[in-house]
Enzyme design. Structure first.
Site, PDB file in Angstrom:
ATOM      1  N   HIS A   1       0.854  -1.197   0.000  1.00 25.11           N
ATOM      2  CA  HIS A   1       0.000   0.000   0.000  1.00 25.11           C
ATOM      3  C   HIS A   1       0.883   1.237   0.000  1.00 25.11           C
ATOM      4  CE1 HIS A   1      -3.608  -2.268   0.736  1.00 25.11           C
ATOM      5  NE2 HIS A   1      -3.078  -2.839   1.777  1.00 25.11           N
TER       6      HIS A   1
ATOM      7  N   SER B   1      -4.513  -0.591   5.979  1.00 22.93           N
ATOM      8  CA  SER B   1      -5.336  -0.842   7.155  1.00 22.93           C
ATOM      9  C   SER B   1      -4.505  -0.768   8.441  1.00 22.93           C
ATOM     10  CB  SER B   1      -5.980  -2.214   6.967  1.00 22.93           C
ATOM     11  OG  SER B   1      -6.159  -2.870   8.139  1.00 22.93           O
TER      12      SER B   1
ATOM     13  N   SER C   1       3.923  -0.646   5.329  1.00 21.10           N
ATOM     14  CA  SER C   1       4.306  -0.476   3.922  1.00 21.10           C
ATOM     15  C   SER C   1       4.917   0.903   3.652  1.00 21.10           C
ATOM     16  CB  SER C   1       3.100  -0.753   3.018  1.00 21.10           C
ATOM     17  OG  SER C   1       1.908  -0.370   3.623  1.00 21.10           O
TER      18      SER C   1
ATOM     19  N   HIS D   1     -11.096  -6.130   3.208  1.00 16.82           N
ATOM     20  CA  HIS D   1      -9.635  -6.002   3.123  1.00 16.82           C
ATOM     21  C   HIS D   1      -9.097  -7.247   2.410  1.00 16.82           C
ATOM     22  CE1 HIS D   1      -5.401  -6.086   4.286  1.00 16.82           C
ATOM     23  NE2 HIS D   1      -5.521  -4.778   4.471  1.00 16.82           N
TER      24      HIS D   1
ATOM     25  N   THR E   1      -4.256 -10.128  10.573  1.00 12.49           N
ATOM     26  CA  THR E   1      -2.951  -9.989  11.243  1.00 12.49           C
ATOM     27  C   THR E   1      -2.690  -8.593  11.787  1.00 12.49           C
ATOM     28  OG1 THR E   1      -1.947  -9.527   9.110  1.00 12.49           O
ATOM     29  CG2 THR E   1      -1.764 -11.786   9.921  1.00 12.49           C
TER      30      THR E   1
ATOM     31  N   GLU F   1      -6.552  -9.125   2.687  1.00 18.83           N
ATOM     32  CA  GLU F   1      -6.098 -10.256   3.524  1.00 18.83           C
ATOM     33  C   GLU F   1      -7.307 -11.034   4.052  1.00 18.83           C
ATOM     34  OE1 GLU F   1      -3.369  -9.471   6.916  1.00 18.83           O
ATOM     35  OE2 GLU F   1      -4.555 -10.998   7.939  1.00 18.83           O
TER      36      GLU F   1
ATOM     37  N   HIS G   1      -0.308 -10.239   1.622  1.00 23.72           N
ATOM     38  CA  HIS G   1      -1.672 -10.434   2.129  1.00 23.72           C
ATOM     39  C   HIS G   1      -2.217 -11.832   1.856  1.00 23.72           C
ATOM     40  CE1 HIS G   1      -2.227  -6.309   2.923  1.00 23.72           C
ATOM     41  NE2 HIS G   1      -2.514  -5.893   1.721  1.00 23.72           N
TER      42      HIS G   1
ATOM     43  N   CYS H   1       2.799 -13.862   3.377  1.00 22.51           N
ATOM     44  CA  CYS H   1       3.553 -13.874   4.640  1.00 22.51           C
ATOM     45  C   CYS H   1       3.272 -15.175   5.400  1.00 22.51           C
ATOM     46  CB  CYS H   1       3.140 -12.666   5.478  1.00 22.51           C
ATOM     47  SG  CYS H   1       4.001 -12.622   7.056  1.00 22.51           S
TER      48      CYS H   1
END
Ligand code: SF4
Length: 292
Positions: free
Chosen positions: A48, A230, A273, A133, A173, A135, A83, A105
Site C-alpha cells: 500500500h 489498514s 508499507s 480487506h 494480522t 487479507e 496479504h 507472509c
C-alpha cells in the site's frame, strides 16, 4: 524539543520479503540463464504505497486485479503479495500460463491453514477484521463453509450463528489488539464452544504497543502510511486516543505542522508499507522545518 521515531516504524518482515522478491525478479527477468520469465505481474499492488508501486510500474511490473486477468496471462511470472489470496485464486495462479511466486507472509499462511482445518472439521469460522480487506477476503477463501467477518461491537452483539455449533475465531494480522480482545469477550459471552486463535502478528503487536507508548508522551504524533493501508489506519486510531494532535500523512508533502514552540516531544511512527526514505524525510522536516 525531542523527536522520537518508533523503532518498529516501516516495512515489516513480510512486506520487505515481498518487495525484495519483486525487485529481484525485475532484475533477473532481463538476464539470460536467470530462469526468471518476464513480464512480472503482481496480484494487486505489492504494497500500500504509491511511490513503490509507481517505481515498479516504471520497471515494467504490471498490476492485475481480477481472476479473469490471471486466466489471460500466457507467460511471465505472477507474484502473490504478502496479504495472500483465497485457495481458489492460489490454484488459479499456479495453473495459469505464468510461473507463480508466492510471497504470502508465513503469518498469513498460518491463518489459512487454521481456517481450512477448522472449517473442514465442522467449525463456523469468524474472522475479526475489516470486511473487504484483501487479507480478510483471502482468509475467507480458505474456509470450506461461509466465514463471517466481524469488525465492531454491533456486529459482535448481533452475531446470529448457532450458539451450540463449534466456532473458531481468528484475526486479521493487523487488527487492533485491544479491540480484538473486546470483540472476543462479547462473542464468548454469547457462544458455548469457542476456539480463539489470536493471529495478530508480532510485528503488528509490537508496532501498536510502541506507537501507543510514544503517543502517550507526545505533544504531536505523526503516523505515516498509505491511504488504503489498514495497519496504518489502526496506528492512527491508537495514537489518536493517546494524543489529540495526531496527524495521518502519506508523505512529507501532507505535513503542515504549526508548532507553538511549547512542544516538548514529537512522535513519529509508520505503517508496515512505508519505505525508510519517506520516514527519514518526515524526520528531517520535523527537525529542521525543511524538506530534503
Ligand atoms: Fe506478515 Fe505481519 Fe507484515 Fe502482515 S504485518 S506482512 S502478517 S509480518
Amino acid at each position: 524539543m525531542e523527536i522520537i521515531t518508533a523503532k518498529t516504524a516501516g516495512f515489516c518482515f513480510g512486506v520487505q520479503k515481498a518487495v525484495d522478491l519483486v525487485y529481484e525478479l525485475v532484475d533477473k527477468a532481463g538476464s539470460e540463464g536467470s530462469g526468471v520469465i518476464g513480464p512480472i505481474y503482481t496480484y494487486g499492488p505489492i504494497i500500500h504505497n504509491e511511490t513503490v508501486v509507481e517505481d515498479l510500474e516504471r520497471k515494467g511490473v504490471k498490476v492485475i486485479n481480477t481472476p479473469e486477468e490471471i486466466d489471460r496471462i500466457k507467460s511471465g511470472t505472477i507474484v502473490i503479495r504478502s496479504h495472500g489470496v483465497s485457495k481458489e485464486l492460489a490454484e488459479r495462479a499456479a495453473s495459469c500460463g505464468a510461473v507463480c511466486q508466492d510471497a504470502t507472509c508465513p503469518f498469513v499462511q498460518r491463518i489459512h491453514r487454521i481456517v481450512e482445518e477448522e472449517s473442514d472439521g465442522g467449525a463456523q469460522i469468524i474472522i475479526i477484521g475489516n470486511a473487504g480487506h484483501p487479507e480478510v477476503v483471502g482468509i475467507m477463501g480458505w474456509s470450506s463453509t461461509p466465514a463471517v467477518v466481524i469488525e465492531n461491537e454491533e456486529e459482535a452483539e448481533s452475531y446470529s450463528g448457532d450458539p451450540e455449533k463449534p466456532v473458531c475465531i481468528v484475526s486479521q494480522t493487523t487488527f487492533n489488539v485491544i479491540k480484538f480482545n473486546e470483540l472476543v469477550a462479547i462473542l464468548k459471552s454469547r457462544l458455548y464452544n469457542v476456539n480463539v486463535v489470536n493471529t495478530i502478528c508480532n510485528a503488528t503487536r509490537e508496532r501498536q504497543e510502541e506507537a501507543r507508548s510514544i503517543a502517550s508522551d507526545a505533544d504531536v504524533m505523526i503516523v505515516i502510511g498509505g491511504k488504503t493501508s489498514s495497519n496504518s489506519a489502526k496506528l492512527y486510531e491508537i495514537c489518536g486516543k493517546e494524543c489529540a494532535n495526531t496527524f495521518f500523512i502519506q508523505t512529507v508533502d501532507d505535513l503542515h505542522l504549526n508548532l507553538s514552540g511549547k512542544e516538548k516531544v514529537i512522535g513519529i511512527t509508520a505503517g508496515a508499507s512505508t519505505p525508510k526514505n519517506i520516514i527519514e524525510e518526515v524526520q528531517n522536516y520535523v527537525r529542521t522545518g525543511r524538506e530534503f
